[in-house]
Design a protein around this motif. Structure first.
Motif, PDB file in Angstrom:
ATOM      1  N   MET A   1      86.542  24.099  42.930  1.00  9.85           N
ATOM      2  CA  MET A   1      86.681  25.013  44.061  1.00  9.85           C
ATOM      3  C   MET A   1      86.621  24.175  45.330  1.00  9.85           C
ATOM      4  O   MET A   1      85.767  23.318  45.482  1.00  9.85           O
ATOM      5  CB  MET A   1      85.560  26.052  44.005  1.00  9.85           C
ATOM      6  CG  MET A   1      85.574  26.995  45.141  1.00  9.85           C
ATOM      7  SD  MET A   1      84.494  28.450  45.006  1.00  9.85           S
ATOM      8  CE  MET A   1      83.055  27.879  44.214  1.00  9.85           C
ATOM      9  N   ASN A   2      87.533  24.443  46.230  1.00 13.50           N
ATOM     10  CA  ASN A   2      87.646  23.662  47.458  1.00 13.50           C
ATOM     11  C   ASN A   2      87.642  24.601  48.660  1.00 13.50           C
ATOM     12  O   ASN A   2      88.696  24.922  49.205  1.00 13.50           O
ATOM     13  CB  ASN A   2      88.931  22.826  47.412  1.00 13.50           C
ATOM     14  CG  ASN A   2      89.028  21.874  48.570  1.00 13.50           C
ATOM     15  OD1 ASN A   2      88.025  21.519  49.169  1.00 13.50           O
ATOM     16  ND2 ASN A   2      90.237  21.460  48.879  1.00 13.50           N
ATOM     17  N   LEU A   3      86.453  25.049  49.069  1.00 12.84           N
ATOM     18  CA  LEU A   3      86.340  25.957  50.212  1.00 12.84           C
ATOM     19  C   LEU A   3      85.893  25.186  51.449  1.00 12.84           C
ATOM     20  O   LEU A   3      85.022  24.319  51.374  1.00 12.84           O
ATOM     21  CB  LEU A   3      85.333  27.065  49.916  1.00 12.84           C
ATOM     22  CG  LEU A   3      85.715  28.026  48.798  1.00 12.84           C
ATOM     23  CD1 LEU A   3      84.600  29.019  48.560  1.00 12.84           C
ATOM     24  CD2 LEU A   3      86.990  28.766  49.134  1.00 12.84           C
ATOM     25  N   ASP A   4      86.484  25.530  52.563  1.00 14.86           N
ATOM     26  CA  ASP A   4      86.154  24.906  53.838  1.00 14.86           C
ATOM     27  C   ASP A   4      84.708  25.243  54.213  1.00 14.86           C
ATOM     28  O   ASP A   4      84.321  26.412  54.224  1.00 14.86           O
ATOM     29  CB  ASP A   4      87.110  25.431  54.895  1.00 14.86           C
ATOM     30  CG  ASP A   4      86.972  24.757  56.243  1.00 14.86           C
ATOM     31  OD1 ASP A   4      85.923  24.147  56.524  1.00 14.86           O
ATOM     32  OD2 ASP A   4      87.936  24.841  57.030  1.00 14.86           O
ATOM     33  N   PRO A   5      83.885  24.237  54.540  1.00 14.95           N
ATOM     34  CA  PRO A   5      82.497  24.493  54.936  1.00 14.95           C
ATOM     35  C   PRO A   5      82.383  25.425  56.150  1.00 14.95           C
ATOM     36  O   PRO A   5      81.428  26.198  56.256  1.00 14.95           O
ATOM     37  CB  PRO A   5      81.948  23.112  55.261  1.00 14.95           C
ATOM     38  CG  PRO A   5      82.815  22.169  54.505  1.00 14.95           C
ATOM     39  CD  PRO A   5      84.174  22.812  54.450  1.00 14.95           C
ATOM     40  N   ALA A   6      83.354  25.377  57.062  1.00 18.38           N
ATOM     41  CA  ALA A   6      83.330  26.271  58.226  1.00 18.38           C
ATOM     42  C   ALA A   6      83.500  27.728  57.781  1.00 18.38           C
ATOM     43  O   ALA A   6      82.869  28.630  58.346  1.00 18.38           O
ATOM     44  CB  ALA A   6      84.430  25.887  59.212  1.00 18.38           C
ATOM     45  N   LEU A   7      84.312  27.959  56.763  1.00 18.63           N
ATOM     46  CA  LEU A   7      84.489  29.307  56.222  1.00 18.63           C
ATOM     47  C   LEU A   7      83.191  29.785  55.574  1.00 18.63           C
ATOM     48  O   LEU A   7      82.745  30.907  55.801  1.00 18.63           O
ATOM     49  CB  LEU A   7      85.624  29.332  55.205  1.00 18.63           C
ATOM     50  CG  LEU A   7      85.822  30.644  54.452  1.00 18.63           C
ATOM     51  CD1 LEU A   7      86.244  31.759  55.400  1.00 18.63           C
ATOM     52  CD2 LEU A   7      86.820  30.469  53.335  1.00 18.63           C
ATOM     53  N   LEU A   8      82.583  28.933  54.778  1.00 19.74           N
ATOM     54  CA  LEU A   8      81.331  29.291  54.109  1.00 19.74           C
ATOM     55  C   LEU A   8      80.224  29.611  55.104  1.00 19.74           C
ATOM     56  O   LEU A   8      79.325  30.392  54.808  1.00 19.74           O
ATOM     57  CB  LEU A   8      80.889  28.176  53.172  1.00 19.74           C
ATOM     58  CG  LEU A   8      81.765  27.971  51.943  1.00 19.74           C
ATOM     59  CD1 LEU A   8      81.327  26.741  51.173  1.00 19.74           C
ATOM     60  CD2 LEU A   8      81.755  29.196  51.061  1.00 19.74           C
ATOM     61  N   ALA A   9      80.273  29.008  56.273  1.00 16.56           N
ATOM     62  CA  ALA A   9      79.245  29.237  57.292  1.00 16.56           C
ATOM     63  C   ALA A   9      79.348  30.618  57.925  1.00 16.56           C
ATOM     64  O   ALA A   9      78.356  31.124  58.451  1.00 16.56           O
ATOM     65  CB  ALA A   9      79.325  28.163  58.366  1.00 16.56           C
ATOM     66  N   ILE A  10      80.513  31.263  57.851  1.00 13.59           N
ATOM     67  CA  ILE A  10      80.674  32.542  58.546  1.00 13.59           C
ATOM     68  C   ILE A  10      80.808  33.752  57.640  1.00 13.59           C
ATOM     69  O   ILE A  10      80.616  34.875  58.093  1.00 13.59           O
ATOM     70  CB  ILE A  10      81.872  32.516  59.530  1.00 13.59           C
ATOM     71  CG1 ILE A  10      83.182  32.255  58.780  1.00 13.59           C
ATOM     72  CG2 ILE A  10      81.643  31.499  60.619  1.00 13.59           C
ATOM     73  CD1 ILE A  10      84.415  32.439  59.643  1.00 13.59           C
ATOM     74  N   ILE A  11      81.151  33.553  56.360  1.00  9.25           N
ATOM     75  CA  ILE A  11      81.307  34.720  55.487  1.00  9.25           C
ATOM     76  C   ILE A  11      79.959  35.170  54.943  1.00  9.25           C
ATOM     77  O   ILE A  11      79.061  34.353  54.729  1.00  9.25           O
ATOM     78  CB  ILE A  11      82.310  34.474  54.342  1.00  9.25           C
ATOM     79  CG1 ILE A  11      81.892  33.312  53.458  1.00  9.25           C
ATOM     80  CG2 ILE A  11      83.703  34.292  54.886  1.00  9.25           C
ATOM     81  CD1 ILE A  11      82.774  33.122  52.250  1.00  9.25           C
ATOM     82  N   VAL A  12      79.828  36.466  54.753  1.00  5.67           N
ATOM     83  CA  VAL A  12      78.607  37.060  54.222  1.00  5.67           C
ATOM     84  C   VAL A  12      78.981  38.085  53.152  1.00  5.67           C
ATOM     85  O   VAL A  12      80.133  38.489  53.028  1.00  5.67           O
ATOM     86  CB  VAL A  12      77.762  37.750  55.319  1.00  5.67           C
ATOM     87  CG1 VAL A  12      77.265  36.741  56.336  1.00  5.67           C
ATOM     88  CG2 VAL A  12      78.540  38.851  56.010  1.00  5.67           C
ATOM     89  N   CYS A  13      78.002  38.513  52.403  1.00  3.03           N
ATOM     90  CA  CYS A  13      78.206  39.520  51.371  1.00  3.03           C
ATOM     91  C   CYS A  13      78.628  40.834  52.027  1.00  3.03           C
ATOM     92  O   CYS A  13      77.942  41.322  52.927  1.00  3.03           O
ATOM     93  CB  CYS A  13      76.908  39.707  50.589  1.00  3.03           C
ATOM     94  SG  CYS A  13      76.965  41.031  49.375  1.00  3.03           S
ATOM     95  N   PRO A  14      79.732  41.433  51.578  1.00  2.97           N
ATOM     96  CA  PRO A  14      80.150  42.702  52.171  1.00  2.97           C
ATOM     97  C   PRO A  14      79.230  43.867  51.802  1.00  2.97           C
ATOM     98  O   PRO A  14      79.216  44.882  52.484  1.00  2.97           O
ATOM     99  CB  PRO A  14      81.556  42.918  51.622  1.00  2.97           C
ATOM    100  CG  PRO A  14      81.652  42.060  50.429  1.00  2.97           C
ATOM    101  CD  PRO A  14      80.693  40.925  50.617  1.00  2.97           C
ATOM    102  N   ALA A  15      78.440  43.720  50.747  1.00  2.02           N
ATOM    103  CA  ALA A  15      77.556  44.803  50.312  1.00  2.02           C
ATOM    104  C   ALA A  15      76.259  44.854  51.126  1.00  2.02           C
ATOM    105  O   ALA A  15      75.807  45.930  51.506  1.00  2.02           O
ATOM    106  CB  ALA A  15      77.230  44.659  48.831  1.00  2.02           C
TER     107      ALA A  15
END
Length: 54
Positions: A1-15
């Motif tokens: 899996m190759n996810l951008d660290p900047a993306l991981l810093a801003i996404i949260v659980c939608p639930a």
């Protein structure tokens, strides 16, 4: 899996809006425990697609 660290810093659980942690090929919520799949390096943050905690 190759996810951008900047993306991981801003996404949260939608639930529950808690942070998500990378575990194997999923993003797992640190709050409610839902595990969201990652397909073709794209997080699928749909509650209906999430795996329930054991």
């Amino acid at each position: 899996m190759n996810l951008d660290p900047a993306l991981l810093a801003i996404i949260v659980c939608p639930a529950c809006r808690s942070d998500l942690e990378v575990q194997a090929e999923e993003l797992v919520c640190s709050g409610c425990g839902l595990a969201y799949p990652v397909r073709d390096d794209i997080p699928v943050l749909l509650v209906d697609e999430a795996r329930k905690p054991a």
